[in-house]
Motif scaffolding. Structure first.
Motif: not given
Length: 329
Positions: A151, A172, A121, A78
């Motif tokens: 996401y 998400s 992410l 992420a």
């Protein structure tokens, strides 16, 4: 390692926040130990790795990229965009940019620094008040369609912003500060996320180290430690908050765990749509944090923690007045 569900994205229930490897909490120039910490996390099943383009002004993404070289497929990676460093300020980024063209350029730069083709992410670090959230998320959605992102997430946003963004493209996860001493998300944001099926990623789940019970005085911080300038760590607030933490230490001692493990276990007990990302740059603290996975709290113990650390009990704001302007409430 347990798993948590962030929308349709499955992650390890505890992640690793990497910001402190490159900034904020004193001098950090032991890249070898930082990389070893990332590797130890992956080995332990802690595969949710969190960074941002602004951490260390890009240096943290480069560090994480080196750590994941050859192990990319093991990680749920992420990163974030939206903050920019302003000229003349070497401590905190103060410019927020959510323009679509900036989003596209920021992602390409992140991918290059990380040495990857995609991130799992991608968060908007803060909402730009000058740009409609629909426009920013629209540009982020294009990155999903292009295969550069799997996401989407948001950080430090209100329930209203979450709804508007989610209507453009599924969100998400929302990442915001949440811990025993920061209970703000519980009133509006968390119920909104659960209504929409969105997960929550608490950052600073140990209260920037305060909930470990190891901090004794503001004078213990290194000169370039950002906590020196935070209201909760200053003046009379420090002692008032220390008194609260002593209650957590007592409850932890009675259970035979550390205060930090108890604080993380409290968050993990809030649901399997929660994935805290305690940050550390050292393997010994990573091991302690991961021990929280095995701590089970009874209803009575959860109630005792809530009583010891009720909402609004903490003295002082999370950031300076200027920095709080970028946080939606």
């Amino acid at each position: 390692m347990r798993e948590s569900q962030l929308g349709e994205l499955t992650v390890s229930s505890l992640g690793l926040g990497c910001m402190g490897m490159s900034q904020s909490y004193g001098v950090s120039n032991d890249d070898a130990e930082s990389i070893a910490t990332v590797h130890a996390a992956l080995d332990a099943g802690c595969t949710f790795i969190d960074t941002a383009d602004v951490y260390g002004n890009g240096a943290n993404e480069e560090l994480v990229g080196r750590a994941l070289a050859g192990r990319r497929d093991e990680a749920i990676l992420a990163t974030k965009f939206g903050f920019q460093w302003s000229s003349g300020n070497s401590t905190l980024p103060t410019v927020v940019n959510g323009k679509p063209e900036y989003a596209r350029a920021a992602l390409d730069a992140s991918l290059q620094r990380l040495g990857v083709d995609y991130v799992d992410l991608w968060y908007l670090h803060r909402r730009d008040p000058e740009v409609p959230i629909e426009e920013t998320v629209g540009a982020m959605a294009e990155a999903v369609q292009a295969g550069k992102v799997r996401y989407l997430g948001l950080s430090e946003v209100s329930g209203e912003t979450v709804r508007a963004a989610h209507a453009v493209h599924p969100i998400s996860a929302v990442q915001s500060e949440w811990s025993l001493w920061t209970r703000d998300p519980e009133t509006v944001v968390l119920p909104t996320l659960r209504e929409l099926g969105i997960g929550f990623v608490p950052f600073s789940p140990l209260g920037r180290g305060f909930l470990t019970g190891q901090l004794k005085s503001p004078d213990d911080f290194e000169p370039d430690d950002m906590r020196r300038g935070l209201p909760r760590f200053s003046g009379e607030n420090f002692q008032r908050n220390l008194d609260l933490v002593e209650k957590v230490r007592s409850l932890a001692a009675a259970k035979g765990v550390t205060a930090g493990q108890l604080a993380l276990a409290w968050l993990l007990a809030q649901g399997n749509d929660i994935a805290p990302i305690p940050g550390t740059k050292r393997r010994k603290y990573l091991a302690e944090n991961l021990g929280a996975i095995d701590v089970t709290l009874s209803a009575e113990e959860l109630a005792a923690l809530d009583e010891a650390f009720p909402p609004d009990a903490v003295a002082g704001d999370r950031y300076s007045e200027a920095a709080m302007k970028a946080v939606e409430r």
